[in-house]
Design an enzyme around this catalytic site. Structure first.
Site, PDB file in Angstrom:
ATOM      1  N   ILE A   1     119.679 -69.925 -43.829  1.00 28.80           N
ATOM      2  CA  ILE A   1     119.961 -70.477 -44.930  1.00 28.80           C
ATOM      3  C   ILE A   1     121.191 -71.463 -45.254  1.00 28.80           C
ATOM      4  CG2 ILE A   1     120.990 -69.897 -47.411  1.00 28.80           C
ATOM      5  CD1 ILE A   1     119.514 -67.277 -47.213  1.00 28.80           C
TER       6      ILE A   1
ATOM      7  N   GLY B   1     117.567 -66.438 -41.590  1.00 20.83           N
ATOM      8  CA  GLY B   1     116.283 -66.689 -42.602  1.00 20.83           C
ATOM      9  C   GLY B   1     115.173 -67.034 -41.790  1.00 20.83           C
TER      10      GLY B   1
ATOM     11  N   ASP C   1     113.542 -63.773 -40.923  1.00 25.11           N
ATOM     12  CA  ASP C   1     112.856 -63.354 -42.274  1.00 25.11           C
ATOM     13  C   ASP C   1     111.478 -63.939 -42.401  1.00 25.11           C
ATOM     14  OD1 ASP C   1     115.036 -61.992 -43.259  1.00 25.11           O
ATOM     15  OD2 ASP C   1     116.186 -63.618 -43.968  1.00 25.11           O
TER      16      ASP C   1
ATOM     17  N   GLU D   1     122.556 -62.378 -39.876  1.00 22.12           N
ATOM     18  CA  GLU D   1     123.175 -61.961 -41.145  1.00 22.12           C
ATOM     19  C   GLU D   1     124.627 -61.074 -40.978  1.00 22.12           C
ATOM     20  OE1 GLU D   1     119.295 -63.337 -42.302  1.00 22.12           O
ATOM     21  OE2 GLU D   1     120.200 -62.133 -40.515  1.00 22.12           O
TER      22      GLU D   1
ATOM     23  N   ASP E   1     118.800 -59.919 -46.183  1.00 23.17           N
ATOM     24  CA  ASP E   1     117.974 -59.281 -47.389  1.00 23.17           C
ATOM     25  C   ASP E   1     116.808 -59.968 -47.740  1.00 23.17           C
ATOM     26  OD1 ASP E   1     118.974 -61.809 -48.148  1.00 23.17           O
ATOM     27  OD2 ASP E   1     120.561 -60.961 -49.842  1.00 23.17           O
TER      28      ASP E   1
END
Length: 283
Positions: free
Chosen positions: A76, A133, A136, A156, A164
């Site tokens: 991110i 991310g 993810d 993270e 998350d």
């Protein structure tokens, strides 16, 4: 190279290409190469839209997800975190700030889960960095392959946050719970070869060119198959992922009671009997 009709919509963070106008394979690129394809605020709105457009496009049978430039995704963009912090501080109390943050995290999660909502198979083709991310995203993909220069990190924890957007939920089912815990708590970088050994990727290619050729062959092979069978296989695998064997068998029995007797089945049988390649209608 044909510009797809899907690209009629202009994206700030993405790019869609159909390299062969006769092919059912579409390429979806994370397209911020100067930022190593870090996920901007635009991405979280645009990515579900792009996947939905490809899902609804009857010409699209398989999606290859990749990154423009030398990297897949650096995670991110830090500007997203800054925006969140500033907005949260504008609320009059902790409860309202927390309620806003929860809604926003759910919004971010939804963008990644859009990969699973897409009926068409999504193949992640990874080069260079796949961080935070990026992990993810690839754990939500149906198939993952990479070049030998790829490297990965569930990063993270080093930013002082809990991952998350799906890594902590999807990664254990891919690499095993113990391996996922070690990777998530250490945040360490691991190589393409280790990713293969862990089962995070199914194949490692020796170069960019080999990756592009290999993932194209894989995608074209899937695109040539019955779209009813391919989309159904993806749907059943996802639905039965968290069921026990008996529940999963019951679910696929119900699925096939509705979907088994298709024109695709007749065509597949006829093609085998006539020793020819089957030709399936678009979905």
């Amino acid at each position: 190279m044909e510009k797809s009709q899907q690209n009629a919509h202009t994206y700030k963070s993405l790019k869609i290409e159909r390299k062969d106008p006769t092919s059912g394979v579409f390429y979806l690129y994370l397209n911020r190469p100067l930022q190593r394809n870090a996920l901007s605020s635009d991405f979280f709105t645009e990515f579900p839209h792009a996947l939905s457009s490809l899902d609804q496009n009857p010409d699209a049978a398989v999606i290859i997800l990749s990154g423009s430039g030398d990297h897949f995704c650096a995670g991110i963009d830090v500007k997203v975190f800054s925006t969140l912090t500033n907005l949260s501080s504008s609320y009059p109390d902790t409860a309202r700030a927390s309620e806003y943050l929860r809604r926003h995290v759910k919004f971010l999660q939804d963008a990644v889960t859009a990969i699973e909502r897409c009926r068409k198979p999504v193949i992640a083709a990874v080069r260079g960095a796949c961080i935070g991310g990026g992990v993810d995203i690839i754990t939500a993909c149906d198939i993952r392959v990479c070049a030998k220069d790829a490297f990965f990190s569930v990063k993270e924890v080093d930013l002082g946050i809990v991952a998350d957007m799906g890594s902590l939920q999807r990664l254990p089912g891919i690499v095993g719970y113990g391996n996922a815990v070690e990777l998530a708590l250490s945040g360490r970088r691991f190589s393409a070869q280790e990713a293969k050994e862990l089962g995070l990727v199914s194949r490692v290619f020796g170069s960019k060119e080999e990756l592009e050729e290999g993932v194209s062959i894989l995608a074209e092979g899937i695109a040539a198959k019955s779209p009813i069978a391919v989309t159904g296989t993806k749907a059943v695998l996802l639905r039965t992922r968290d069921l026990n064997v008996d529940q999963g068998l019951d679910h696929v029995a119900t699925w096939n009671s509705a979907m088994l007797l298709s024109a695709d089945l007749k065509e597949a049988v006829a093609a085998q009997m006539q020793n020819r390649k089957p030709k399936f209608a678009k979905l």
